[in-house]
Every structure is written in C-alpha cells, then in structure tokens.
Design a protein around this motif. Structure first.
Motif, mmCIF file in Angstrom:
data_model
loop_
_atom_site.group_PDB
_atom_site.id
_atom_site.type_symbol
_atom_site.label_atom_id
_atom_site.label_comp_id
_atom_site.label_asym_id
_atom_site.label_seq_id
_atom_site.Cartn_x
_atom_site.Cartn_y
_atom_site.Cartn_z
ATOM 1 N N GLY A 81 -3.820 12.302 1.907
ATOM 2 C CA GLY A 81 -4.459 11.271 1.101
ATOM 3 C C GLY A 81 -5.931 11.172 1.415
ATOM 4 O O GLY A 81 -6.417 11.741 2.402
ATOM 5 N N ALA A 82 -6.635 10.443 0.560
ATOM 6 C CA ALA A 82 -8.077 10.276 0.762
ATOM 7 C C ALA A 82 -8.368 9.447 2.004
ATOM 8 O O ALA A 82 -9.450 9.528 2.585
ATOM 9 N N GLY A 83 -7.395 8.628 2.422
ATOM 10 C CA GLY A 83 -7.579 7.790 3.594
ATOM 11 C C GLY A 83 -8.347 6.523 3.292
ATOM 12 O O GLY A 83 -8.720 6.248 2.151
ATOM 13 N N GLU A 84 -8.588 5.750 4.333
ATOM 14 C CA GLU A 84 -9.301 4.484 4.193
ATOM 15 C C GLU A 84 -10.652 4.550 4.904
ATOM 16 O O GLU A 84 -11.693 4.347 4.315
ATOM 17 N N ASN A 85 -10.624 4.847 6.186
ATOM 18 C CA ASN A 85 -11.860 5.098 6.935
ATOM 19 C C ASN A 85 -11.664 6.399 7.699
ATOM 20 O O ASN A 85 -11.545 6.413 8.915
ATOM 21 N N GLY A 86 -11.626 7.458 6.947
ATOM 22 C CA GLY A 86 -11.298 8.753 7.523
ATOM 23 C C GLY A 86 -9.935 9.222 7.036
ATOM 24 O O GLY A 86 -9.146 8.441 6.507
ATOM 25 N N LYS A 87 -9.674 10.506 7.188
ATOM 26 C CA LYS A 87 -8.419 11.089 6.721
ATOM 27 C C LYS A 87 -7.245 10.526 7.521
ATOM 28 O O LYS A 87 -7.347 10.283 8.720
ATOM 29 N N PRO A 88 -6.099 10.315 6.868
ATOM 30 C CA PRO A 88 -4.917 9.840 7.584
ATOM 31 C C PRO A 88 -4.390 10.891 8.560
ATOM 32 O O PRO A 88 -4.570 12.094 8.338
ATOM 33 N N THR A 89 -3.776 10.426 9.623
ATOM 34 C CA THR A 89 -3.200 11.322 10.622
ATOM 35 C C THR A 89 -1.719 10.985 10.805
ATOM 36 O O THR A 89 -1.313 9.831 10.624
ATOM 37 N N PRO A 90 -0.897 11.972 11.175
ATOM 38 C CA PRO A 90 0.547 11.738 11.304
ATOM 39 C C PRO A 90 0.917 10.697 12.357
ATOM 40 O O PRO A 90 2.029 10.165 12.325
ATOM 41 N N GLN A 91 0.019 10.405 13.289
ATOM 42 C CA GLN A 91 0.336 9.474 14.376
ATOM 43 C C GLN A 91 0.138 8.005 13.991
ATOM 44 O O GLN A 91 0.474 7.109 14.790
ATOM 45 N N GLN A 92 -0.359 7.735 12.814
ATOM 46 C CA GLN A 92 -0.629 6.344 12.432
ATOM 47 C C GLN A 92 0.673 5.548 12.252
ATOM 48 O O GLN A 92 1.636 6.047 11.668
ATOM 49 N N PRO A 93 0.699 4.296 12.715
ATOM 50 C CA PRO A 93 1.839 3.426 12.413
ATOM 51 C C PRO A 93 1.875 3.097 10.926
ATOM 52 O O PRO A 93 0.832 2.976 10.286
#
Length: 354
Positions: free
Chosen positions: A45-57
C-alpha cells in the motif's frame, strides 16, 4: 510443495489486489503452513507516513470475537461458568430487565451463554447505529454496558432466543460483561492474562483499553472508512469492546491460532463444541462460538476451500485450512473490503493448492 515456487504467486496476487484499489493505504497478509514449510508475511500500500511493513500491529475488528469466545470456553473448562447457563445468573437485574422483549413477550430469562456465543440470542445489533453516531460526532463515547442499555431502549429484538442466527455485537458486549463478573477484573486484563501472556503475544493489546507487553517498533496500521482514519476515535473502545478491539501484528495472531488449533488454550473436546454448536448465518457460512465455518456448496463453493476462522468489518480475516494445515491471516484495513476479503482469501487458498 516448493517453498519459493509458492511465495511468488501469493505475493503477486496480494500486491496486485492492493495496488488496484487506491482506497487501501496499508494491507497485510500472512500465510503459514507447517505441512509445507511455507511462511509468507507481506505488507503493501501507499502507507501513511512511509511504506507499510509486515511487523506493524493491525486492529482486527470482529476477529476479536474469537478471542472472547475462547476466553468464555476456557472459563467453561475451569467450571466457572457453563455454556448452558442463563445469562441472568451473571448480569444484574437492571441490565436484564426488558433486555429481550419480542412481539410482546419477555424472553430475557431464556437467553443462555451459548446463544450469545453462536449469535442466536435474537438480540438486536447495537454496533452500526452507535458507529454512525461516532462518525457523526468524533467525541461520542459510550461504555459497553451503556451500549447494551442503549440497544434495549432503541432497538428491537429479531427472534426468539435459540431459533435463528442474527449477527450482533450486543451478544459479545454481554459476554465481555459476563467475563468481568466471573473473573472480577476488566475484560482487557483477563484477555492479557488468559491469552496474550500464555501464547506469547507480546505486541498485542486492546484498542484504547490497554498497552502491549512490549511496544512495537512499528506504528499501528491505520484502518479506514472512506477517507476517515478511525484509530484515534476513543469512542471505539466502548462500541467494540469484547466484540473486537484486539490489535496485534500478524505474527502474534498466528501464535494465537496455532495455540487454539493445537489445543493449548482449550481441549480438543471443547474446540469441537465451539465449532459444532453452530447456526446458519449466511448461505456459505455457519457460525459457532465466534467461529465462521465455510459451508461447501457444489460448483459455488468447492470443498477445497473448506476452512474455519473469523472475519472483521475492516477486511480482516484469520482462517485455518485443516487439509492444508495452513493459516491465512490479514487485513485490508478498509471497510470496503468487509466482504471482498473472503473472495481474496479463497484465491490465496487456491494458490496454496497449485
């Protein structure tokens, strides 16, 4: 099954689906199979403040119902309550009075804990009317007990207890209140003690109610309706409560599912009850104790997709495929994917079989 050969089609499918929808800012997918050695953990995804990462809750919406039903089942095994108990045994008269009046008859005393678990109490759903209030006024706040009281005053029951399935968060609000009564502690404390800590979910917590044992190095993923980010609306805590509220990275959710499937949380016999005491919720799904179970239909839903798990309104899903011994967990973090995530999940299962 070749590990590398399987990662590519699943990853291509996932990334292409997310990139086609500009509304999805951060989506996540974890696929794991002990049988094949496959383990894929992806973010897109485009992300919010940077690209999303698999470790995000991720906030998992109604996926949290399976945590609640598991807690109730654990208390059943401990002899602290029974699935067949009337809920009036645990809820005070103020809450029970007029709780379920259907066609002029009061059925409140007929509701059993099992009716709440498998969505057959006949009570109305308080979530979406209260969610609309929250969207209209971001300062709107209500506790779980007050949410049940509001439903009692403003909504109409749908059926006699035990007669048919009607999906409602009201049932799971009541289950959360019963857990608090039995355990003498807030629901989020019980959730941590009985599930998060024993399973090792160090980065898991309950939205606006608790903190994780260890802070995640990555920010929590945003979840959306339209362009509205919902994470920071404090009122979510009261209208979601034991009907959802779990926030965790996908790897933590995999720990929970493996513990449940492996009978580390409840016995084989109790898990069988959680699945077998079910009602038809939709044409292709039966609903047990917080468990969505796929009903296979020739041509429409082939047996190769037969699986069970739980779904959330944000396009969240957490399923186990017994034949493949595979787990498919993820979220599109957008309400527009509430139904579409099921078809996506089936496509992932199809890739696993190739």
């Amino acid at each position: 099954m070749n590990h590398n050969a399987e990662i590519s089609p699943i990853e291509v499918l996932f990334r292409s689906q997310v990139r086609k929808d500009p509304n999805v800012r951060n989506a996540y997918l974890l696929v794991h199979s002990d049988k094949t050695g496959l383990h894929v953990n992806l973010a897109e995804g485009a992300g919010e403040n940077g690209k999303p990462t698999p470790q995000q809750p991720n906030y998992m919406a109604s996926v949290g119902k399976l945590f609640t039903s598991t807690i109730v089942s654990m208390l059943h095994e401990k002899g602290l309550l029974s699935f067949e108990d009337g809920i009036s045994r645990y809820l005070d008269s103020g809450l029970m009075d007029g709780l379920h009046v259907y066609k002029g008859k009061d059925y409140s005393s007929d509701i059993q804990i099992r009716h709440l678990l498998n969505q057959t109490s006949g009570l109305p759903d308080n979530f979406y009317p209260l969610f609309d209030k929250l969207l209209a006024d971001h300062s709107f706040d209500i506790g779980p007990r007050e949410a049940v009281e509001w439903a009692k005053r403003n909504l109409t029951p749908q059926a006699v207890p035990g007669k048919k399935a009607y999906y409602t968060d009201t049932n799971y609000h009541l289950l959360g209140l019963i857990v608090e009564k039995v355990c003498g502690e807030p629901f989020h404390v019980v959730l941590k003690k009985l599930i998060f800590e024993p399973v090792g979910m160090k980065h898991a917590y309950m939205l606006h109610c608790s903190e994780p044992e260890e802070a995640s190095p990555q920010p929590v993923a945003g979840f959306y309706i339209g362009q509205t980010r919902l994470n920071d609306l404090k009122g979510f805590a009261g209208i979601d409560y034991a009907g959802g509220g779990v926030v965790a990275p996908l790897e933590d959710l995999l720990l929970f599912m493996k513990a449940l499937v492996g009978h580390q949380l409840v016995s084989k016999e109790t898990l069988a009850i959680m699945k077998s005491d079910k009602a038809r919720l939709m044409p292709v799904f039966d609903y047990g104790y917080g468990i969505w179970q796929l009903r296979t239909i020739p041509l429409l839903v082939p047996a190769k997709y037969k699986s069970w798990g739980v779904l959330g309104a944000t396009g969240a899903y957490m399923f186990y495929h017994p034949e493949l011994n595979a787990y498919v967990i993820g979220s599109f973090n957008h309400v527009a994917w509430q139904r579409k995530c099921v078809q996506f999940m089936f496509r992932v299962m199809g890739k696993l079989r190739e």
